[in-house]
Scaffold this active site. Structure first.
Site, PDB file in Angstrom:
ATOM      1  N   LYS A  75       0.825  -1.202   0.000  1.00 17.51           N
ATOM      2  CA  LYS A  75       0.000   0.000   0.000  1.00 17.51           C
ATOM      3  C   LYS A  75       0.866   1.261   0.000  1.00 17.51           C
ATOM      4  O   LYS A  75       2.083   1.220   0.004  1.00 17.51           O
ATOM      5  CB  LYS A  75      -0.942  -0.020   1.197  1.00 17.51           C
ATOM      6  CG  LYS A  75      -1.931  -1.187   1.165  1.00 17.51           C
ATOM      7  CD  LYS A  75      -2.789  -1.217  -0.097  1.00 17.51           C
ATOM      8  CE  LYS A  75      -3.798  -0.096  -0.136  1.00 17.51           C
ATOM      9  NZ  LYS A  75      -4.715  -0.204  -1.308  1.00 17.51           N
ATOM     10  N   HIS A  93      -1.402   3.935  -7.288  1.00 18.51           N
ATOM     11  CA  HIS A  93      -2.655   4.637  -7.600  1.00 18.51           C
ATOM     12  C   HIS A  93      -2.345   6.042  -8.124  1.00 18.51           C
ATOM     13  O   HIS A  93      -2.904   7.031  -7.659  1.00 18.51           O
ATOM     14  CB  HIS A  93      -3.562   4.698  -6.374  1.00 18.51           C
ATOM     15  CG  HIS A  93      -3.855   3.365  -5.778  1.00 18.51           C
ATOM     16  ND1 HIS A  93      -4.536   2.375  -6.445  1.00 18.51           N
ATOM     17  CD2 HIS A  93      -3.532   2.842  -4.562  1.00 18.51           C
ATOM     18  CE1 HIS A  93      -4.641   1.312  -5.667  1.00 18.51           C
ATOM     19  NE2 HIS A  93      -4.031   1.555  -4.543  1.00 18.51           N
ATOM     20  N   ARG A 127      -2.094  -8.060 -19.608  1.00 22.84           N
ATOM     21  CA  ARG A 127      -2.770  -8.597 -18.430  1.00 22.84           C
ATOM     22  C   ARG A 127      -1.838  -8.536 -17.227  1.00 22.84           C
ATOM     23  O   ARG A 127      -0.663  -8.902 -17.319  1.00 22.84           O
ATOM     24  CB  ARG A 127      -3.219 -10.035 -18.673  1.00 22.84           C
ATOM     25  CG  ARG A 127      -3.940 -10.681 -17.482  1.00 22.84           C
ATOM     26  CD  ARG A 127      -4.426 -12.083 -17.849  1.00 22.84           C
ATOM     27  NE  ARG A 127      -4.992 -12.782 -16.711  1.00 22.84           N
ATOM     28  CZ  ARG A 127      -6.231 -12.633 -16.254  1.00 22.84           C
ATOM     29  NH1 ARG A 127      -7.045 -11.787 -16.871  1.00 22.84           N
ATOM     30  NH2 ARG A 127      -6.674 -13.317 -15.212  1.00 22.84           N
ATOM     31  N   THR A 219     -22.481  -4.386 -21.046  1.00 19.55           N
ATOM     32  CA  THR A 219     -22.276  -2.952 -20.848  1.00 19.55           C
ATOM     33  C   THR A 219     -21.761  -2.256 -22.104  1.00 19.55           C
ATOM     34  O   THR A 219     -21.522  -1.048 -22.090  1.00 19.55           O
ATOM     35  CB  THR A 219     -21.279  -2.706 -19.698  1.00 19.55           C
ATOM     36  OG1 THR A 219     -20.028  -3.336 -20.012  1.00 19.55           O
ATOM     37  CG2 THR A 219     -21.817  -3.276 -18.391  1.00 19.55           C
ATOM     38  N   ILE A 303     -14.493   0.395   0.507  1.00 19.28           N
ATOM     39  CA  ILE A 303     -13.231   0.188   1.218  1.00 19.28           C
ATOM     40  C   ILE A 303     -12.155  -0.157   0.195  1.00 19.28           C
ATOM     41  O   ILE A 303     -12.365  -0.998  -0.678  1.00 19.28           O
ATOM     42  CB  ILE A 303     -13.382  -0.940   2.259  1.00 19.28           C
ATOM     43  CG1 ILE A 303     -14.364  -0.504   3.361  1.00 19.28           C
ATOM     44  CG2 ILE A 303     -12.046  -1.334   2.852  1.00 19.28           C
ATOM     45  CD1 ILE A 303     -14.722  -1.610   4.336  1.00 19.28           C
TER      46      ILE A 303
END
Length: 351
Positions: A75, A93, A127, A219, A303
């Site tokens: 993280k 991120h 991938r 979708t 979360i």
């Protein structure tokens, strides 16, 4: 000699690790030096790493690691603004326009460090070579069901904490659903053919729910998607990226709907490409549900470290997937590592 430094996780409620003692032994056998920081919370004990031939370092000592060490964690790093001169492997991120991501990239750029984002470790087909997706989906669906059960009892979801394993999770959830004394909800899983969606659907079906599984074909028309509002629980398992359709627009709050809980398992509310437009922030273990509408009620569960709720299973699964790539750390200019470096350089240059 290639030197991998496994740091302790500093984020609250994070007990996972991306390398098991068995994996560390394989790296050491190949001639890769491995240092593992002690940790008060890691799900796997430090003794196993020592027995595997790893050096043991004090918790959170990575900023003073040798300059050539590759720092490996899962993280985010502490948001203290400090420059980052090392090479780091982590989930950054940082590539989807997130404000915190830009700051992280600036910290690397300021000190000449490099981010090998775990999301950018991909094979020749694009991938990802390793992902926590299955356990994110499994745990995310479980927490979404806990949110629904709490609603049925007239409340909002209580804090969640680590489960000792899958069986403990299932027993806990079965008890909560029984206590709700309500007809079981219907669940819609979008992204059902991926790792995340498979885990989410498996959890729902293990609880006896009727599950509608959607993927790209359903979708492809781009929306709108009234079917989302016809299910009591919607579990979003598709990543926010350019071209992603809007699955729940803001006007859905006031529309007629059966929908009561959104489990945004992909969880990227600050991205410009988020498919869920009824909330703007992640939720926490201490408060899993964000109530975004009162009548009729609608809660969002978002979360962003869901696999941590099952830290042993998720660590062992992820570490096994990632180990072949870690064994190639002595060839950073090739394969998955080279592709990740290209991605970092591209985004850093755009700052």
């Amino acid at each position: 000699m290639t030197h991998l430094w496994v740091r302790a996780e500093q984020r609250p409620n994070e007990e996972r690790v991306g390398l098991t003692p068995a994996g560390a032994a394989a790296l050491v056998a190949k001639g890769i030096r491995v240092t593992v920081e002690a940790s008060r919370v890691r799900a796997l004990s430090i003794e196993g790493y020592a027995a595997a031939g790893c050096a043991i370092a004090p918790e959170n000592s990575w900023p003073s690691a040798p300059a050539d060490a590759i720092i490996f964690g899962l993280k985010e790093l502490p948001e203290d603004g400090s420059p980052l001169p090392h090479r780091h492997i982590l989930f950054g991120h940082a590539y989807k326009g997130q404000p915190a991501g830009r700051i992280l990239l600036q910290r690397f750029k300021a000190a000449g460090g490099t981010l090998y984002d775990l999301e950018s470790l991909v094979d020749e087909t694009g991938r990802r070579v390793a992902a926590f997706g299955y356990w994110a989906g499994y745990a995310g669906a479980a927490v979404a069901l806990k949110c629904w059960a709490a609603q049925a009892r007239g409340g909002i979801c209580d804090p969640v904490s680590t489960w000792p394993g899958r069986e403990g999770l299932l027993a806990d959830l079965a008890a909560e659903l029984a206590a709700s004394n309500a007809q079981q909800p219907r669940a819609l899983v979008i992204g059902a053919q991926g790792r995340v969606g498979t885990g989410a659907a498996d959890l729902c079906e293990s609880m006896g729910l009727a599950v509608t599984r959607w993927d790209m074909a359903e979708t492809a028309h781009g929306g709108p998607f009234p079917e989302v509002l016809e299910h009591e629980i919607f579990l979003n398992c598709i990543l926010a990226r350019p071209g992603c359709p809007v699955l729940v627009p803001a006007e859905a709050l006031d529309a007629p709907r059966a929908l009561r809980v959104i489990g945004d398992i992909a969880c990227d509310p600050t991205s410009d490409f988020s498919p869920i437009r009824v909330y703007d922030r992640v939720t926490r273990w201490s408060a899993p549900a964000l109530r975004v509408h009162a009548d009729p009620v609608l809660d969002v569960m978002a979360i962003d470290n869901l696999p941590s709720l099952l830290p042993v299973e998720s660590s062992e699964d992820y570490a096994a997937q990632l180990l072949p790539s870690l064994l190639a750390l002595d060839r950073l200019d090739e394969g998955v590592w080279a592709r990740a470096k290209v991605e970092f350089d591209r985004h850093a240059a755009a700052l």
